[in-house]
Design a protein around this motif. Structure first.
Motif, PDB file in Angstrom:
ATOM      1  N   TYR A  52       0.814  -1.208   0.000  1.00 25.14           N
ATOM      2  CA  TYR A  52       0.000   0.000   0.000  1.00 25.14           C
ATOM      3  C   TYR A  52       0.852   1.265   0.000  1.00 25.14           C
ATOM      4  O   TYR A  52       0.317   2.366   0.141  1.00 25.14           O
ATOM      5  CB  TYR A  52      -0.929   0.025   1.232  1.00 25.14           C
ATOM      6  N   ARG A 108      -6.164   2.462   0.153  1.00 26.08           N
ATOM      7  CA  ARG A 108      -5.314   2.217   1.328  1.00 26.08           C
ATOM      8  C   ARG A 108      -3.921   2.755   1.044  1.00 26.08           C
ATOM      9  O   ARG A 108      -3.411   2.602  -0.068  1.00 26.08           O
ATOM     10  CB  ARG A 108      -5.250   0.714   1.638  1.00 26.08           C
ATOM     11  N   SER A 182      -6.684   3.485   5.828  1.00 29.79           N
ATOM     12  CA  SER A 182      -7.622   2.737   4.996  1.00 29.79           C
ATOM     13  C   SER A 182      -8.932   3.501   4.911  1.00 29.79           C
ATOM     14  O   SER A 182      -9.648   3.646   5.909  1.00 29.79           O
ATOM     15  CB  SER A 182      -7.872   1.342   5.589  1.00 29.79           C
TER      16      SER A 182
END
Length: 254
Positions: A52, A108, A182
């Protein structure tokens, strides 16, 4: 009901548990296996978080005049000299903050920040609406409802949001701090990235605006805090930990 509860508590009182040598060996073996499982998951967790990773650069137009922002926009260093910089609406003029040029409103995202050699810092995420002028408490990261932060000062970690401090139990001096955001989960998590140690998570439910990474390298802290705070953009997803775990995570196979 009370009698049954008291009976259960009395039967599970650790002071009343006796172990013979075989049972003690079994418990030690089980504890070792559990530790092995935890250690085996750390590289996996690190790779997942790294998947991410999002590169960002610090916006010098937001930096307090006592912060030196690197040409690459990946670090902030405190200086005791007030720099002659343009008076801009987005510039912090009291708190030693700077925020990222890029903002995020979906998906994310994960960042690692190098805080090695530092004795004081704050970092986190913020909306652009954070107060930037004057001495209002909301200008500090996590002191208002517009930002979430973890602070390290005098060897102690504190999580902040909406002015509420939460003292964290960890006493380890981490060299890197991970920040995971997130949007689907409305989650902001902080962890010691050296060995993926959870520090604190905020569950907001939903974010109302774009989020920006926010950093505060702190003042000189009696001459002990000269090192910059650095965003680890583009670093390899494989850390030294994966090949050489620290001693507290190593187990004796004998």
């Amino acid at each position: 009901m009370d009698a049954r509860v008291n009976d259960l508590l009395s039967r599970t009182d650790p002071n009343q548990v006796t172990l013979d040598e075989p049972k003690a060996d079994q418990m030690l073996s089980l504890a070792k296996k559990m530790l092995d499982v935890v250690c085996s998951q750390i590289p996996i967790t690190k790779r997942l978080n790294k998947s991410y990773s999002t590169e960002v650069s610090l916006d010098p137009a937001t930096a307090h005049p006592k912060l030196i922002i690197s040409p690459q926009g990946d670090s902030a260093t405190y200086t005791n000299i007030w720099q002659e910089l343009p008076e801009l609406p987005g510039r912090f003029d009291t708190t030693l903050n700077v925020i990222s040029l890029q903002g995020f409103s979906s998906g994310r995202h994960y960042w690692e920040i190098d805080v090695s050699g530092k004795t004081y810092w704050e970092l986190g995420l913020t909306y652009t609406t954070i107060c930037r002028k004057g001495r209002a408490e909301d200008c500090w990261l996590g002191r208002g409802s517009d930002s979430w932060a973890v602070e390290f000062f005098d060897g102690e970690y504190t999580a902040w949001h909406d002015g509420v401090p939460r003292q964290l139990p960890s006493s380890k001096h981490f060299s890197r701090i991970g920040v995971l955001c997130s949007f689907p989960a409305g989650l902001v998590s902080f962890l010691g990235a050296d060995c993926m140690t959870p520090l604190f998570s905020f569950c907001t439910g939903a974010f109302r605006d774009c989020l920006h990474l926010a950093l505060c390298p702190g003042h000189d802290h009696n001459g002990t805090n000269a090192q910059p705070i650095v965003i680890c953009n583009g670093h390899s997803s494989t850390s030294a930990f994966e090949n050489n775990p620290p001693s507290e995570f190593q187990t004796n196979s004998s």
